[in-house]
Design an enzyme around this catalytic site. Structure first.
Site, PDB file in Angstrom:
ATOM      1  CG  HIS A   1      11.186  15.338  31.676  1.00 22.84           C
ATOM      2  ND1 HIS A   1      11.619  15.361  30.363  1.00 22.84           N
ATOM      3  CD2 HIS A   1      11.673  14.182  32.192  1.00 22.84           C
ATOM      4  CE1 HIS A   1      12.351  14.283  30.115  1.00 22.84           C
ATOM      5  NE2 HIS A   1      12.374  13.540  31.210  1.00 22.84           N
TER       6      HIS A   1
ATOM      7  CB  THR B   1      10.398  12.221  21.924  1.00 19.93           C
ATOM      8  OG1 THR B   1      11.527  12.309  22.787  1.00 19.93           O
ATOM      9  CG2 THR B   1      10.050  10.770  21.679  1.00 19.93           C
TER      10      THR B   1
ATOM     11  CD  GLU C   1      14.654  15.573  12.507  1.00 20.20           C
ATOM     12  OE1 GLU C   1      14.947  16.087  11.423  1.00 20.20           O
ATOM     13  OE2 GLU C   1      14.889  16.111  13.606  1.00 20.20           O
TER      14      GLU C   1
END
Ligand code: APR
Length: 233
Positions: A109, A176, A203
């Site tokens: 990116h 991510t 998570e």
């Protein structure tokens, strides 16, 4: 622990969270302050270049003020000591992988510390601001933009990434949310070619169901632990 010969790693904002750099989609996420369309699209840049340059000037200053954490350093150790093939792909625009000791990092990116001249296409390491329209060191034009892949633009080195995913025997996703493609699709590409897939995240992510194994916790705990397993195998 199996012995792997060809590892592809994808990292996201979560690996730099403990270095104090905000992630994108948490409650206090970066995108909460600015609609993505305004600061991370070519249209937004065309509409209000000063807002976009200031947004990335702020990101650049925060990157320079941040320090790599134990997760970045563990991946630097992995690169030094792992004897197989290793490709480290990051969605992050910070240089914390490099300052954590990784020398070959693929920034799909783009990079906060790189400026891209729209007049002559040259790229320059850039630690200062761009809001004042500095002259491009190559052509002298005041035409430099952040060297960031915005929404709607093509991420960098996709061919190289797909080729590596086709050869990998292990794909590891770290920090991510699995919210943005093409990065979010890498796990499926790797699995389709027979790789084992492992997710290390705070998570469960949007892509957790694609992984053979998901370990939940902070990157600074999970990554050194995993690197120790791989190097000990
Ligand atoms: N350790 C491990 N994981 C963490 C930690 C931590 N300390 N803190 C947060 N995370 C996890 C979150 O649970 C979340 O799943 O990191 C993930 C961060 O997700 P996002 O904020 O969506 O960041 P990222 O996945 O990198 O975004 C991908 O989207 O906006 C675009 O270009 C931008 O590169 C970015 C891309």
């Amino acid at each position: 622990m199996a012995v792997y010969r060809n590892i592809v790693i994808l990292t996201g904002a979560g690996i730099s969270a403990e270095s104090g750099l905000r992630t994108f989609r948490a409650d206090d996420g970066l995108w909460e302050d600015h609609p993505v369309e305004e600061v991370a699209t070519p249209e937004g840049f065309a509409r209000d270049p000063d807002l976009v340059q200031r947004f990335y000037d702020e990101r650049r200053a925060q990157v320079l003020a941040a320090e790599p954490n134990a997760a970045h350093r563990a991946l630097g150790r992995l690169e030094r000591e792992f004897t197989g093939e290793l490709l480290l792909v990051t969605q992050n625009i910070d240089d914390l992988h490099e300052r954590g000791g990784a020398s070959s990092v693929l920034h799909m990116h783009g990079e906060a510390l790189s400026a891209w001249c729209r007049a002559c296409d040259a790229r320059h390491l850039w630690q200062g601001t761009l809001r004042d329209g500095p002259a491009c060191p190559t052509c002298g034009e005041a035409a430099m933009r952040p060297d960031i892949v915005w929404f709607g633009e093509m991420p960098y080195q996709m061919e190289r990434i797909f080729a590596a995913l086709a050869e990998a025997d292990l794909f590891v996703s770290i920090g991510t949310s699995g919210a943005v493609y093409p990065a979010a699709g890498f796990v499926q590409q790797a699995a389709d070619h027979g790789a084992r897939t492992l997710e290390l995240n705070l998570e469960r992510s949007a892509g957790s169901h694609w992984f053979d194994e998901t370990r939940l916790g902070t990157a600074s705990t999970l990554v050194p632990q995993w690197v120790g397993e791989v190097l000990g195998a």
